[in-house]
Scaffold this motif. Sequence first.
Motif, PDB file in Angstrom:
ATOM      1  N   GLY A 209      -1.215  19.004  43.871  1.00  0.00           N
ATOM      2  CA  GLY A 209      -1.601  18.931  44.890  1.00  0.00           C
ATOM      3  C   GLY A 209      -1.196  17.916  45.529  1.00  0.00           C
ATOM      4  N   ALA A 210      -0.180  17.387  44.804  1.00  0.00           N
ATOM      5  CA  ALA A 210       1.459  17.407  45.209  1.00  0.00           C
ATOM      6  C   ALA A 210       1.697  17.921  47.108  1.00  0.00           C
ATOM      7  CB  ALA A 210       2.231  16.639  44.628  1.00  0.00           C
ATOM      8  N   GLY A 211       1.744  16.654  48.053  1.00  0.00           N
ATOM      9  CA  GLY A 211       2.894  17.091  49.174  1.00  0.00           C
ATOM     10  C   GLY A 211       3.805  16.300  49.244  1.00  0.00           C
ATOM     11  N   ILE A 212       4.965  17.067  49.022  1.00  0.00           N
ATOM     12  CA  ILE A 212       5.919  15.883  49.213  1.00  0.00           C
ATOM     13  C   ILE A 212       7.514  16.737  49.729  1.00  0.00           C
ATOM     14  CG2 ILE A 212       5.816  15.312  46.281  1.00  0.00           C
ATOM     15  CD1 ILE A 212       7.525  17.615  46.115  1.00  0.00           C
ATOM     16  N   VAL A 213       8.337  15.635  50.069  1.00  0.00           N
ATOM     17  CA  VAL A 213       9.370  16.182  50.693  1.00  0.00           C
ATOM     18  C   VAL A 213      10.798  15.400  49.808  1.00  0.00           C
ATOM     19  CG1 VAL A 213      10.802  15.221  53.287  1.00  0.00           C
ATOM     20  CG2 VAL A 213       8.548  16.153  53.284  1.00  0.00           C
ATOM     21  N   LEU A 214      11.321  15.990  49.806  1.00  0.00           N
ATOM     22  CA  LEU A 214      13.127  15.470  48.716  1.00  0.00           C
ATOM     23  C   LEU A 214      13.538  15.344  49.435  1.00  0.00           C
ATOM     24  CD1 LEU A 214      12.087  17.806  45.409  1.00  0.00           C
ATOM     25  CD2 LEU A 214      11.560  14.597  46.150  1.00  0.00           C
ATOM     26  N   ASP A 215      14.373  14.462  50.073  1.00  0.00           N
ATOM     27  CA  ASP A 215      16.072  14.216  50.591  1.00  0.00           C
ATOM     28  C   ASP A 215      16.693  14.376  50.298  1.00  0.00           C
ATOM     29  OD1 ASP A 215      14.162  13.917  53.410  1.00  0.00           O
ATOM     30  OD2 ASP A 215      13.585  12.237  52.960  1.00  0.00           O
TER      31      ASP A 215
ATOM     32  N   GLY B  19      -0.771  23.500  43.399  1.00  0.00           N
ATOM     33  CA  GLY B  19      -1.060  23.576  44.275  1.00  0.00           C
ATOM     34  C   GLY B  19       0.027  22.644  45.677  1.00  0.00           C
ATOM     35  N   VAL B  20       0.969  22.330  45.118  1.00  0.00           N
ATOM     36  CA  VAL B  20       1.876  21.972  45.087  1.00  0.00           C
ATOM     37  C   VAL B  20       2.532  22.522  46.194  1.00  0.00           C
ATOM     38  CG1 VAL B  20       4.434  20.441  44.700  1.00  0.00           C
ATOM     39  CG2 VAL B  20       2.314  20.965  42.799  1.00  0.00           C
ATOM     40  N   SER B  21       2.859  21.687  47.523  1.00  0.00           N
ATOM     41  CA  SER B  21       4.070  21.383  48.800  1.00  0.00           C
ATOM     42  C   SER B  21       4.979  20.610  49.293  1.00  0.00           C
ATOM     43  CB  SER B  21       2.592  21.406  50.051  1.00  0.00           C
ATOM     44  OG  SER B  21       3.388  21.911  51.217  1.00  0.00           O
ATOM     45  N   ALA B  22       5.789  21.572  48.389  1.00  0.00           N
ATOM     46  CA  ALA B  22       7.490  20.749  48.752  1.00  0.00           C
ATOM     47  C   ALA B  22       8.237  21.540  49.896  1.00  0.00           C
ATOM     48  CB  ALA B  22       7.698  21.191  47.223  1.00  0.00           C
ATOM     49  N   ASP B  23       8.676  20.670  50.505  1.00  0.00           N
ATOM     50  CA  ASP B  23       9.965  20.291  51.145  1.00  0.00           C
ATOM     51  C   ASP B  23      11.454  19.807  50.894  1.00  0.00           C
ATOM     52  OD1 ASP B  23      11.789  20.514  53.641  1.00  0.00           O
ATOM     53  OD2 ASP B  23      11.163  19.948  54.910  1.00  0.00           O
ATOM     54  N   ILE B  24      12.040  20.637  50.148  1.00  0.00           N
ATOM     55  CA  ILE B  24      13.896  20.381  49.597  1.00  0.00           C
ATOM     56  C   ILE B  24      14.660  20.600  49.874  1.00  0.00           C
ATOM     57  CG2 ILE B  24      14.919  21.479  47.386  1.00  0.00           C
ATOM     58  CD1 ILE B  24      11.551  21.998  46.337  1.00  0.00           C
ATOM     59  N   GLY B  25      15.529  20.727  50.605  1.00  0.00           N
ATOM     60  CA  GLY B  25      16.493  20.347  51.949  1.00  0.00           C
ATOM     61  C   GLY B  25      17.809  21.140  50.987  1.00  0.00           C
ATOM     62  N   SER B  26      17.581  20.680  49.830  1.00  0.00           N
ATOM     63  CA  SER B  26      19.492  20.615  49.563  1.00  0.00           C
ATOM     64  C   SER B  26      18.863  20.825  47.450  1.00  0.00           C
ATOM     65  CB  SER B  26      20.424  20.955  49.752  1.00  0.00           C
ATOM     66  OG  SER B  26      21.530  21.504  49.281  1.00  0.00           O
ATOM     67  N   SER B  27      19.209  22.124  47.069  1.00  0.00           N
ATOM     68  CA  SER B  27      19.354  21.509  45.428  1.00  0.00           C
ATOM     69  C   SER B  27      19.845  22.978  45.283  1.00  0.00           C
ATOM     70  CB  SER B  27      17.763  21.699  44.937  1.00  0.00           C
ATOM     71  OG  SER B  27      17.408  23.505  45.282  1.00  0.00           O
ATOM     72  N   ASP B  28      19.846  22.103  43.783  1.00  0.00           N
ATOM     73  CA  ASP B  28      21.561  23.200  42.295  1.00  0.00           C
ATOM     74  C   ASP B  28      20.320  24.317  42.258  1.00  0.00           C
ATOM     75  OD1 ASP B  28      23.367  21.558  42.961  1.00  0.00           O
ATOM     76  OD2 ASP B  28      23.466  20.793  41.260  1.00  0.00           O
ATOM     77  N   ALA B  29      18.499  23.885  41.595  1.00  0.00           N
ATOM     78  CA  ALA B  29      18.338  24.768  41.400  1.00  0.00           C
ATOM     79  C   ALA B  29      16.977  24.872  41.753  1.00  0.00           C
ATOM     80  CB  ALA B  29      18.288  25.232  39.648  1.00  0.00           C
TER      81      ALA B  29
ATOM     82  N   ARG C 260       6.640  26.252  37.990  1.00  0.00           N
ATOM     83  CA  ARG C 260       5.762  26.605  37.585  1.00  0.00           C
ATOM     84  C   ARG C 260       4.752  26.870  36.907  1.00  0.00           C
ATOM     85  NH1 ARG C 260       9.580  23.609  32.074  1.00  0.00           N
ATOM     86  NH2 ARG C 260      11.329  24.740  31.757  1.00  0.00           N
ATOM     87  N   GLY C 261       3.939  25.810  38.246  1.00  0.00           N
ATOM     88  CA  GLY C 261       2.562  25.870  38.068  1.00  0.00           C
ATOM     89  C   GLY C 261       2.185  27.578  38.699  1.00  0.00           C
ATOM     90  N   GLN C 262       1.073  27.545  38.957  1.00  0.00           N
ATOM     91  CA  GLN C 262       0.200  28.421  40.631  1.00  0.00           C
ATOM     92  C   GLN C 262       0.135  27.434  41.944  1.00  0.00           C
ATOM     93  OE1 GLN C 262      -2.903  29.664  38.024  1.00  0.00           O
ATOM     94  NE2 GLN C 262      -4.114  28.452  38.557  1.00  0.00           N
ATOM     95  N   ASP C 263      -0.180  28.858  42.603  1.00  0.00           N
ATOM     96  CA  ASP C 263      -0.610  28.467  43.988  1.00  0.00           C
ATOM     97  C   ASP C 263      -0.088  26.912  44.953  1.00  0.00           C
ATOM     98  OD1 ASP C 263      -2.692  30.095  43.887  1.00  0.00           O
ATOM     99  OD2 ASP C 263      -3.765  28.495  43.146  1.00  0.00           O
ATOM    100  N   THR C 264       1.022  26.919  44.510  1.00  0.00           N
ATOM    101  CA  THR C 264       2.698  26.084  44.978  1.00  0.00           C
ATOM    102  C   THR C 264       3.332  27.000  46.200  1.00  0.00           C
ATOM    103  OG1 THR C 264       2.741  24.838  43.389  1.00  0.00           O
ATOM    104  CG2 THR C 264       4.396  25.368  44.338  1.00  0.00           C
TER     105      THR C 264
END
Length: 215
Positions: free
Chosen positions: A68-74, A86-96, A100-104
């Motif tokens: 259930g974590a809601g995160i923004v990765l800068d 159940g994770v909500s993630a905003d990832i601006g730029s990443s290598d990969a 693995r979970g579900q409902d994300t």
Amino acid sequence: MNVTRQGGGIRVPVLTASVFLTVGAVCLTGCGNVASDDRAASSSGDSAVELNAGGDCAGRDVVVNRDGAGIVLDGECGTVTIEANGVSADIGSSDAVLIRGQDTNVIGGRTGTLTVAGRTNSANIETVEAIEVQGNGVTVVGKQAGRISVAGSGNSITVDDSGVTTVSGNDNFVRAQEMDSVELTGSNNSVDWESGAAAPVSDSGSENRLTAPGQ
């Protein structure tokens, strides 16, 4: 050092045990600390950091493992692994990005390889070098993907521009405005593209529905 003569010869006295013990103690104390510090630095450098509340990646690999974590990765992220549900993630730029979970749900601007396992996950990342869908009921939306590989079943992938597209699962839907090549080995899949490849490179599956340019 004193030198004594005995029987016309010269005998050099043997160093006492206390000298060796002192030197050994110094070496064990000093050398041991250096080795320990090196191992600690190496260990901390190789491990990913948990950012369950978001934050700046600062070039590091990141793990999210809280449901259930809601995160923004800068900043610039290394590999972002989402192991929770159940994770909500905003990832601006990443290598990969590895889900693995579900409902994300993941949104982002750019990543190298997007790997989606698990069930009922979704991702909307603008530019991806490679999309690898391994789960079921997955939805992926993007603008540009260098390569698409779809296994599993009941997945939907929609992009503007795709390079090589391979579908090996069943009951999947793939759509692109432009697609360089298509290869199918699964069954009951639907692939639709508007320009690029005139026909699939190969279709060794069964009951696949293809809509090539001009059809």
